[in-house]
Write an enzyme that holds these catalytic residues in place. Structure first.
Site, PDB file in Angstrom:
ATOM      1  N   HIS A   1       0.803  -1.235   0.000  1.00  0.00           N
ATOM      2  CA  HIS A   1       0.000   0.000   0.000  1.00  0.00           C
ATOM      3  C   HIS A   1       0.833   1.281   0.000  1.00  0.00           C
ATOM      4  O   HIS A   1       0.298   2.368   0.182  1.00  0.00           O
ATOM      5  CB  HIS A   1      -1.018   0.003   1.152  1.00  0.00           C
ATOM      6  CG  HIS A   1      -1.902  -1.214   1.141  1.00  0.00           C
ATOM      7  ND1 HIS A   1      -2.836  -1.442   0.151  1.00  0.00           N
ATOM      8  CD2 HIS A   1      -1.961  -2.290   1.961  1.00  0.00           C
ATOM      9  CE1 HIS A   1      -3.437  -2.597   0.372  1.00  0.00           C
ATOM     10  NE2 HIS A   1      -2.921  -3.146   1.462  1.00  0.00           N
TER      11      HIS A   1
ATOM     12  N   ARG B   1      -7.349  15.437   0.338  1.00  0.00           N
ATOM     13  CA  ARG B   1      -6.087  16.147   0.612  1.00  0.00           C
ATOM     14  C   ARG B   1      -5.328  16.350  -0.696  1.00  0.00           C
ATOM     15  O   ARG B   1      -5.699  15.785  -1.720  1.00  0.00           O
ATOM     16  CB  ARG B   1      -5.218  15.283   1.535  1.00  0.00           C
ATOM     17  CG  ARG B   1      -4.890  13.929   0.905  1.00  0.00           C
ATOM     18  CD  ARG B   1      -3.870  13.114   1.664  1.00  0.00           C
ATOM     19  NE  ARG B   1      -3.443  11.943   0.924  1.00  0.00           N
ATOM     20  CZ  ARG B   1      -4.046  10.762   0.926  1.00  0.00           C
ATOM     21  NH1 ARG B   1      -5.126  10.580   1.667  1.00  0.00           N
ATOM     22  NH2 ARG B   1      -3.582   9.760   0.203  1.00  0.00           N
TER      23      ARG B   1
HETATM   24  C1  MV4 Z   1      -9.892  -3.806  -3.466  1.00  0.00           C
HETATM   25  C2  MV4 Z   1      -9.027  -4.667  -4.178  1.00  0.00           C
HETATM   26  C3  MV4 Z   1      -9.601  -5.654  -4.951  1.00  0.00           C
HETATM   27  N1  MV4 Z   1     -10.943  -5.779  -4.997  1.00  0.00           N
HETATM   28  N2  MV4 Z   1     -11.223  -3.962  -3.559  1.00  0.00           N
HETATM   29  C4  MV4 Z   1      -6.515  -1.630  -0.914  1.00  0.00           C
HETATM   30  C5  MV4 Z   1      -6.567  -0.400  -0.114  1.00  0.00           C
HETATM   31  C6  MV4 Z   1      -7.966   0.073  -0.155  1.00  0.00           C
HETATM   32  N3  MV4 Z   1      -7.985   1.470  -0.325  1.00  0.00           N
HETATM   33  C7  MV4 Z   1      -8.615  -0.646  -1.273  1.00  0.00           C
HETATM   34  N4  MV4 Z   1      -7.724  -1.690  -1.653  1.00  0.00           N
HETATM   35  C8  MV4 Z   1      -8.091  -2.660  -2.530  1.00  0.00           C
HETATM   36  N5  MV4 Z   1      -9.426  -2.831  -2.680  1.00  0.00           N
HETATM   37  C9  MV4 Z   1     -11.725  -4.937  -4.305  1.00  0.00           C
HETATM   38  N6  MV4 Z   1     -13.041  -5.089  -4.352  1.00  0.00           N
HETATM   39  C10 MV4 Z   1      -7.655  -4.464  -4.060  1.00  0.00           C
HETATM   40  C11 MV4 Z   1      -7.173  -3.458  -3.233  1.00  0.00           C
HETATM   41  C12 MV4 Z   1      -5.748  -3.306  -3.193  1.00  0.00           C
HETATM   42  C13 MV4 Z   1      -5.130  -2.140  -3.677  1.00  0.00           C
HETATM   43  C14 MV4 Z   1      -5.859  -1.081  -4.193  1.00  0.00           C
HETATM   44  C15 MV4 Z   1      -5.228   0.052  -4.643  1.00  0.00           C
HETATM   45  C16 MV4 Z   1      -3.848   0.131  -4.615  1.00  0.00           C
HETATM   46  C17 MV4 Z   1      -3.114  -0.887  -4.123  1.00  0.00           C
HETATM   47  C18 MV4 Z   1      -3.741  -2.039  -3.640  1.00  0.00           C
HETATM   48  C19 MV4 Z   1      -2.967  -3.091  -3.144  1.00  0.00           C
HETATM   49  C20 MV4 Z   1      -3.580  -4.214  -2.678  1.00  0.00           C
HETATM   50  C21 MV4 Z   1      -4.970  -4.314  -2.690  1.00  0.00           C
END
Ligand code: MV4
Length: 499
Positions: A235, A291
């Site tokens: 992240h 932000r």
């Molecule tokens: C998700 C996803 C896959 N499917 N939602 C990670 C942090 C949070 N803000 C939302 N995230 C994710 N949500 C669904 N339905 C995968 C992630 C995710 C991710 C998203 C954005 C940037 C990096 C990430 C790294 C791992 C998982």
């Protein structure tokens, strides 16, 4: 226009805000912790106020001390930067209750976007596509199981109060649900003090694409195109670029319009970002960041819009001067986050005094830095030392320019992420624009020192030649040597370039 501003932050973003303020003729007040006494943001501000000892909880997070500094220095406005107090609704409220302008959306908007289920409900109502799933928390694992059947496995359990990936659990099938539900609840409670969880369909390997927004206090909102932020690890974003290599003009327009609807649904004022997941031509709203973001410069470079200046201008009541059609994207920008972490040791934080710093320069290169020679990097704060940003007409030229700029960068005293970034710039999938949020885990070689056999052999030969020349020079003094041998040791020298 605001005439004076307290910058409630440190490091590169505090410097960035001070620069924008100066150009607008705004007097700036920095705040700092004891070890930051000589930091660049303190030196560049017109005045500075000590908050307290090193720990953030005793300095940059002390709302009372920050407000006291604002009062004693008689400023009109407070800019929170990112991190620290930037998305704390209570801080925004405390600032405006003190009769000061908060540079950002109001506390109500921050709150509305902080609750993920409430935000999803609002976005759905506003016609913004969200990942299929629930818009309410589930009470127990039986309720979660029923919802999961409807959504279809795999599903993702998420904390309603969350964000940033905490309390997230992928569930492959019904058998795995009860345990995952308990774990997600526990983690959500520990991280956010609220055990509410909900579920969404799990997307496997999407891209992370976000839309930059600007709103004014006269109900105008424009978007400034997207940023591709897929290259991340745990992240933490590592490389960002604009535009995304996958968006067509049609998709960009659809995504941009969805983001504008999202902002208008919450009367958004200031700079904000709508985060989306993108997969196979579909995009889904994830969350809204209220932000200025770390990666804002790539948008500035392709739009020509100074986002921090516009934060200050709309906070002063100015109107945005553009229609959506007047925002155009030109060229390509890439940002590398230069952190004090060692990529060869699993991004282990590195500390110490920066004894030597050479900053890249030249055409299309921007350095947003928060450190200088002599600065001591500690574990108290975020490891971001600086952002290296490049701009070029095309993506591939931007990549080659970034590789060149990374070769110019010298940081002595701490390990940095730059070695990782150099490998990324040379990596085929990156150069081809093949990016997903799993990019780093799918390219484990990027986390290992690359043994360049050719360079190693060349270095050995050079050392032998120099030793030989040195020996001869001692035996026969004053016989002319060219001295060119040493040039082989310059940074980034490629074998063959000096033979
Ligand atoms: C998700 C996803 C896959 N499917 N939602 C990670 C942090 C949070 N803000 C939302 N995230 C994710 N949500 C669904 N339905 C995968 C992630 C995710 C991710 C998203 C954005 C940037 C990096 C990430 C790294 C791992 C998982």
């Amino acid at each position: 226009m605001i005439r004076s501003l307290l910058v409630a932050n440190r490091g590169e973003i505090a410097v960035r805000i001070i620069r924008a303020a100066r150009e607008l003729g705004i007097r700036t007040v920095a705040v700092y912790s004891e070890p930051d006494r000589m930091a660049p943001h303190v030196q560049e501000a017109d005045a500075a106020v000590l908050l307290g000892p090193a720990p953030s909880s005793e300095s940059y997070l002390r709302v009372d001390r920050i407000l006291e500094a604002a009062r004693s220095m008689d400023v009109e406005a407070v800019h929170p930067g990112y991190g620290f107090l930037a998305e704390r609704a209570h801080f925004a409220k405390a600032v405006s209750d003190a009769g000061l302008i908060f540079v950002g959306p109001d506390a109500g908007t921050i709150d509305a976007m902080g609750d993920k289920t409430a935000a999803r409900r609002r976005m759905k109502d506003a016609g913004v596509p969200i990942v299929p799933g629930l818009v309410d928390a589930v009470r127990d694992s039986a309720e979660a199981a029923a919802a999961a059947e409807e959504i279809g496995y795999p599903v993702l359990l998420k904390a309603a109060a969350g964000g940033g990936g905490k309390g997230m659990r992928v569930v492959e099938d019904a058998a795995a649900l009860p345990r995952a539900f308990d774990a997600a609840q526990r983690e959500a409670l520990a991280a956010f003090g609220d055990d509410s969880v909900y579920l969404e369909r799990y997307l496997d390997g999407p891209r992370h694409i976000e839309i930059q927004l600007l709103g004014d206090s006269h109900s105008n909102v424009v978007h400034l195109g997207e940023r591709e932020c897929s290259i991340q690890r745990r992240h933490q974003k590592l490389v960002e670029e604009a535009p995304s290599p996958v968006l067509t003009p049609e998709l960009r327009k659809a995504m941009g319009e969805a983001a504008v609807r999202a902002a208008k649904a919450v009367d958004y004022v200031g700079a904000g970002t709508a985060e989306f997941l993108y997969q196979d031509g579909d995009f889904f709203f994830l969350e809204m960041n209220t932000r200025i973001q770390v990666e804002h410069p790539v948008t500035e470079l392709i739009t020509g819009v100074d986002l921090v200046a516009w934060q200050l201008r709309v906070a002063s009541g100015e109107r945005l001067p553009w229609s959506q059609e007047q925002i155009t994207l030109t060229g390509h920008a890439i940002e590398c986050r230069i952190t004090s972490e060692d990529p060869d040791q699993g991004f282990l934080p590195s500390t110490g005094v920066i004894t030597h710093l050479e900053i890249p320069a030249g055409p299309g290169v921007r350095w947003d830095g928060g450190v200088q020679e002599g600065y001591e990097v500690s574990l108290h704060y975020d490891p971001l030392l600086a952002k290296l940003i490049v701009y070029a007409p095309t993506r591939i030229e931007a990549i080659d320019r970034m590789a060149r700029a990374l070769d110019e960068l010298v940081v002595v005293g701490v390990e940095t992420s730059a070695t990782f970034h150099k490998r990324v710039m040379a990596e085929k999938d990156f150069r081809d624009g093949q990016l997903t949020i799993r990019y780093v885990e799918e390219h484990p070689d990027l986390l290992e020192p690359a043994v360049d056999e050719e360079a190693l052999a060349a270095a050995a030969v050079t050392a032998a030649l120099l030793e030989d020349r040195h020996r001869r020079a001692r035996q026969a003094p004053r016989i002319g040597t060219t001295g060119h041998g040493m040039s082989a040791w310059r940074r980034g020298a490629r074998p063959g370039a000096w033979s």
